[in-house]
Motif scaffolding. Structure first.
Motif, PDB file in Angstrom:
ATOM      1  N   THR A  90       0.830  -1.205   0.000  1.00 30.61           N
ATOM      2  CA  THR A  90       0.000   0.000   0.000  1.00 30.61           C
ATOM      3  C   THR A  90       0.864   1.255   0.000  1.00 30.61           C
ATOM      4  O   THR A  90       0.613   2.211  -0.742  1.00 30.61           O
ATOM      5  CB  THR A  90      -0.931   0.002   1.215  1.00 30.61           C
ATOM      6  OG1 THR A  90      -1.819  -1.126   1.141  1.00 30.61           O
ATOM      7  CG2 THR A  90      -1.753   1.278   1.277  1.00 30.61           C
ATOM      8  N   LEU A  91       1.906   1.256   0.810  1.00 29.43           N
ATOM      9  CA  LEU A  91       2.726   2.451   0.975  1.00 29.43           C
ATOM     10  C   LEU A  91       3.526   2.797  -0.278  1.00 29.43           C
ATOM     11  O   LEU A  91       3.883   3.960  -0.496  1.00 29.43           O
ATOM     12  CB  LEU A  91       3.690   2.257   2.150  1.00 29.43           C
ATOM     13  CG  LEU A  91       3.036   2.189   3.541  1.00 29.43           C
ATOM     14  CD1 LEU A  91       4.026   1.660   4.566  1.00 29.43           C
ATOM     15  CD2 LEU A  91       2.527   3.570   3.953  1.00 29.43           C
ATOM     16  N   THR A  92       3.845   1.796  -1.105  1.00 32.71           N
ATOM     17  CA  THR A  92       4.648   2.037  -2.308  1.00 32.71           C
ATOM     18  C   THR A  92       3.818   2.050  -3.589  1.00 32.71           C
ATOM     19  O   THR A  92       4.379   2.104  -4.680  1.00 32.71           O
ATOM     20  CB  THR A  92       5.748   0.967  -2.440  1.00 32.71           C
ATOM     21  OG1 THR A  92       5.125  -0.328  -2.573  1.00 32.71           O
ATOM     22  CG2 THR A  92       6.679   0.985  -1.247  1.00 32.71           C
ATOM     23  N   GLY A  93       2.514   1.973  -3.449  1.00 34.14           N
ATOM     24  CA  GLY A  93       1.673   1.987  -4.637  1.00 34.14           C
ATOM     25  C   GLY A  93       1.627   0.666  -5.375  1.00 34.14           C
ATOM     26  O   GLY A  93       1.439   0.633  -6.597  1.00 34.14           O
ATOM     27  N   GLY A  94       1.812  -0.431  -4.646  1.00 35.17           N
ATOM     28  CA  GLY A  94       1.638  -1.750  -5.242  1.00 35.17           C
ATOM     29  C   GLY A  94       2.866  -2.623  -5.309  1.00 35.17           C
ATOM     30  O   GLY A  94       2.788  -3.763  -5.784  1.00 35.17           O
ATOM     31  N   ASP A  95       4.023  -2.140  -4.848  1.00 37.17           N
ATOM     32  CA  ASP A  95       5.237  -2.943  -4.927  1.00 37.17           C
ATOM     33  C   ASP A  95       5.279  -4.022  -3.840  1.00 37.17           C
ATOM     34  O   ASP A  95       4.809  -3.816  -2.721  1.00 37.17           O
ATOM     35  CB  ASP A  95       6.477  -2.065  -4.793  1.00 37.17           C
ATOM     36  CG  ASP A  95       6.696  -1.197  -6.021  1.00 37.17           C
ATOM     37  OD1 ASP A  95       6.306  -1.634  -7.122  1.00 37.17           O
ATOM     38  OD2 ASP A  95       7.228  -0.087  -5.882  1.00 37.17           O
ATOM     39  N   THR A  96       5.865  -5.158  -4.186  1.00 36.87           N
ATOM     40  CA  THR A  96       6.023  -6.281  -3.271  1.00 36.87           C
ATOM     41  C   THR A  96       7.437  -6.831  -3.397  1.00 36.87           C
ATOM     42  O   THR A  96       8.208  -6.415  -4.263  1.00 36.87           O
ATOM     43  CB  THR A  96       5.021  -7.404  -3.595  1.00 36.87           C
ATOM     44  OG1 THR A  96       5.257  -7.867  -4.938  1.00 36.87           O
ATOM     45  CG2 THR A  96       3.580  -6.912  -3.480  1.00 36.87           C
ATOM     46  N   VAL A  97       7.777  -7.783  -2.541  1.00 40.69           N
ATOM     47  CA  VAL A  97       9.009  -8.551  -2.688  1.00 40.69           C
ATOM     48  C   VAL A  97       8.638 -10.019  -2.862  1.00 40.69           C
ATOM     49  O   VAL A  97       7.523 -10.433  -2.543  1.00 40.69           O
ATOM     50  CB  VAL A  97       9.956  -8.383  -1.477  1.00 40.69           C
ATOM     51  CG1 VAL A  97      10.433  -6.944  -1.364  1.00 40.69           C
ATOM     52  CG2 VAL A  97       9.290  -8.835  -0.177  1.00 40.69           C
ATOM     53  N   MET A  98       9.583 -10.787  -3.372  1.00 39.46           N
ATOM     54  CA  MET A  98       9.375 -12.218  -3.595  1.00 39.46           C
ATOM     55  C   MET A  98      10.322 -13.007  -2.704  1.00 39.46           C
ATOM     56  O   MET A  98      11.539 -12.787  -2.744  1.00 39.46           O
ATOM     57  CB  MET A  98       9.643 -12.569  -5.061  1.00 39.46           C
ATOM     58  CG  MET A  98       9.523 -14.048  -5.389  1.00 39.46           C
ATOM     59  SD  MET A  98       7.817 -14.651  -5.383  1.00 39.46           S
ATOM     60  CE  MET A  98       7.224 -13.968  -6.943  1.00 39.46           C
ATOM     61  N   VAL A  99       9.788 -13.896  -1.890  1.00 38.08           N
ATOM     62  CA  VAL A  99      10.616 -14.774  -1.078  1.00 38.08           C
ATOM     63  C   VAL A  99      10.920 -16.024  -1.907  1.00 38.08           C
ATOM     64  O   VAL A  99      10.039 -16.842  -2.184  1.00 38.08           O
ATOM     65  CB  VAL A  99       9.907 -15.147   0.243  1.00 38.08           C
ATOM     66  CG1 VAL A  99      10.727 -16.179   1.015  1.00 38.08           C
ATOM     67  CG2 VAL A  99       9.688 -13.907   1.091  1.00 38.08           C
ATOM     68  N   TYR A 100      12.169 -16.106  -2.334  1.00 40.33           N
ATOM     69  CA  TYR A 100      12.620 -17.186  -3.218  1.00 40.33           C
ATOM     70  C   TYR A 100      14.130 -17.265  -3.062  1.00 40.33           C
ATOM     71  O   TYR A 100      14.844 -16.324  -3.388  1.00 40.33           O
ATOM     72  CB  TYR A 100      12.226 -16.870  -4.659  1.00 40.33           C
ATOM     73  CG  TYR A 100      12.415 -17.990  -5.657  1.00 40.33           C
ATOM     74  CD1 TYR A 100      11.704 -19.178  -5.554  1.00 40.33           C
ATOM     75  CD2 TYR A 100      13.293 -17.833  -6.738  1.00 40.33           C
ATOM     76  CE1 TYR A 100      11.867 -20.188  -6.492  1.00 40.33           C
ATOM     77  CE2 TYR A 100      13.460 -18.835  -7.677  1.00 40.33           C
ATOM     78  CZ  TYR A 100      12.742 -20.026  -7.544  1.00 40.33           C
ATOM     79  OH  TYR A 100      12.902 -21.029  -8.478  1.00 40.33           O
ATOM     80  N   GLY A 101      14.629 -18.355  -2.526  1.00 37.45           N
ATOM     81  CA  GLY A 101      16.013 -18.457  -2.112  1.00 37.45           C
ATOM     82  C   GLY A 101      17.017 -18.296  -3.245  1.00 37.45           C
ATOM     83  O   GLY A 101      16.757 -18.672  -4.394  1.00 37.45           O
TER      84      GLY A 101
END
Length: 392
Positions: A90-101
């Motif tokens: 929400t704070l970045t306008g839709g950005d996420t991170v991916m947990v993937y080793g």
């Protein structure tokens, strides 16, 4: 043998760059002194910034990440036994991170290299650089007991802080900036479900703790420890007990214990070398900089380096334009130092230092309380955590 670009090191920086150049029609050969199994088996980072995930997609190597990775739209901070969530999406306008080793990323990069014919030579011994001050550099090495020579136009050093590439730069041509932290991280891997759906970074009077994961059934946990600790002093039962204390009662209530199958202690340090170029030699990834793991920036910084360098090399090799390679170091370092700042700040905020006084501890708690109730502070953290823009 001749190629346009010799890439030294088959870690994330080297392999991402190799795929980028292959896609752009630039000839490149990767030389790696270790075996594929060794490189692929190294336990490293598990959080991919938006830019790293986007580059995997652009290279067409994201199928398994999309199927098995875990998208995180938030991150949790803990102090004094309480945990609060920062809604990064929400704070970045839709950005996420991916947990993937990182191990999985390397497997995907190597598999794709084999399928696409991207040349990687493993177990390349006695690698040495020659003529990097000239426009006709070359690399010598031994493979399968035979001496080999690789002529090229450019050399890219992706072989880490102790590799031959950084060492090939003459004394006085670079400056190092460094901070060594007076503690380390004791980490374990265990096949147990994670304590929470998203990562928890915990500040406790005993020291820092991190609850992360590699999948829905495999967890990665860390405890801050002194540098003179021994793994033998930390049997699983002691680790789980201390983790529960540092995460606090709310999180500990959901903690699933089980036998660990990997346990290690890693020191923490920050370092940057400037510039990241010496004539026809370019440094990327750990060869140029190290960050403490607190901000999950190590592999992501390596990727941002080559995301800047790749198009510059393409412009030089295919069109004879040198502006990109001439400005690579300055552009890469601008982002490197911002990531170093975030990792330094986050490390300083969440860890207990040996010389910490009661006032210092109170200041940490005050800042965490401020972050908890300030949208502006949470936005700044979220923007840095998901990854600042890559200026290619």
């Amino acid at each position: 043998m001749r190629t346009q670009v010799a890439i030294i090191g088959a870690g994330p920086a080297g392999m991402f760059l190799a795929h980028m150049l292959h896609q752009a029609g630039v000839e490149a050969i990767v030389l790696e002194r270790r075996t594929r199994a060794y490189v692929e088996g190294r336990v490293r980072a598990g959080v991919l910034e938006r830019g790293t995930a986007a580059l995997l997609a652009r290279l067409g190597i994201d199928a398994r990440m999309n199927a098995e990775g875990i998208v995180h739209g938030g991150v949790n901070l803990g102090y004094d036994g309480a945990v609060f969530r920062i809604d990064m999406q929400t704070l970045t306008g839709g950005d996420t991170v991916m947990v993937y080793g990182q191990q999985e990323v390397m497997r995907d990069l190597f598999d794709a290299a084999e399928a696409r014919g991207v040349p990687v030579t493993f177990e390349a011994e006695d690698v040495a650089l020659h003529g990097i001050d000239s426009d006709r550099p070359h690399v010598t090495y031994r493979h399968g007991g035979e001496a080999r020579r690789l002529d090229c136009d450019l050399v890219v050093g992706c072989d880490g802080q102790h590799g031959v590439c950084r060492a090939a730069i003459p004394a006085g041509a670079q400056e190092m900036f460094e901070r060594v932290y007076p503690f380390g991280w004791l980490g374990i891997l265990a096949d147990v479900p994670p304590v929470a759906e998203e990562l928890i970074y915990a500040n406790h009077a005993h020291g820092f703790a991190l609850a992360s994961m590699r999948s829905h059934t495999r967890s990665r946990y860390y405890l801050q420890c002194s540098l003179d600790e021994r793994i033998e002093d930390w049997p699983d039962e002691r680790f789980w007990d201390e983790l529960a204390v540092r995460l606090g009662p709310e999180a500990a209530a959901s903690l699933t214990r089980g036998p660990s199958f990997e346990k290690s202690i890693a020191p923490l340090r920050s370092s940057v070398v400037e510039p990241m170029r010496h004539h026809r030699l370019f440094l990327a990834g750990d060869a140029a900089h190290i960050v403490p793991p607190t901000g999950a920036k190590g592999m992501n910084l390596a990727v941002s380096d080559v995301a800047i360098l790749g198009p510059a090399i393409e412009a030089f090799c295919r069109h004879g334009r040198s502006e990109g390679i001439d400005t690579y170091s300055a552009r890469a370092l601008a982002r490197v130092w911002k990531a170093e700042r975030f990792s330094w700040w986050f490390t300083s905020l969440m860890h207990r230092f040996p010389d910490m006084r009661p006032f210092d501890r109170r200041m940490q708690v005050a800042e965490l309380a401020y972050i908890r109730h300030s949208v502006a502070a949470q936005t700044a953290l979220a923007e840095n955590y998901v990854g600042l823009p890559i200026e290619a």
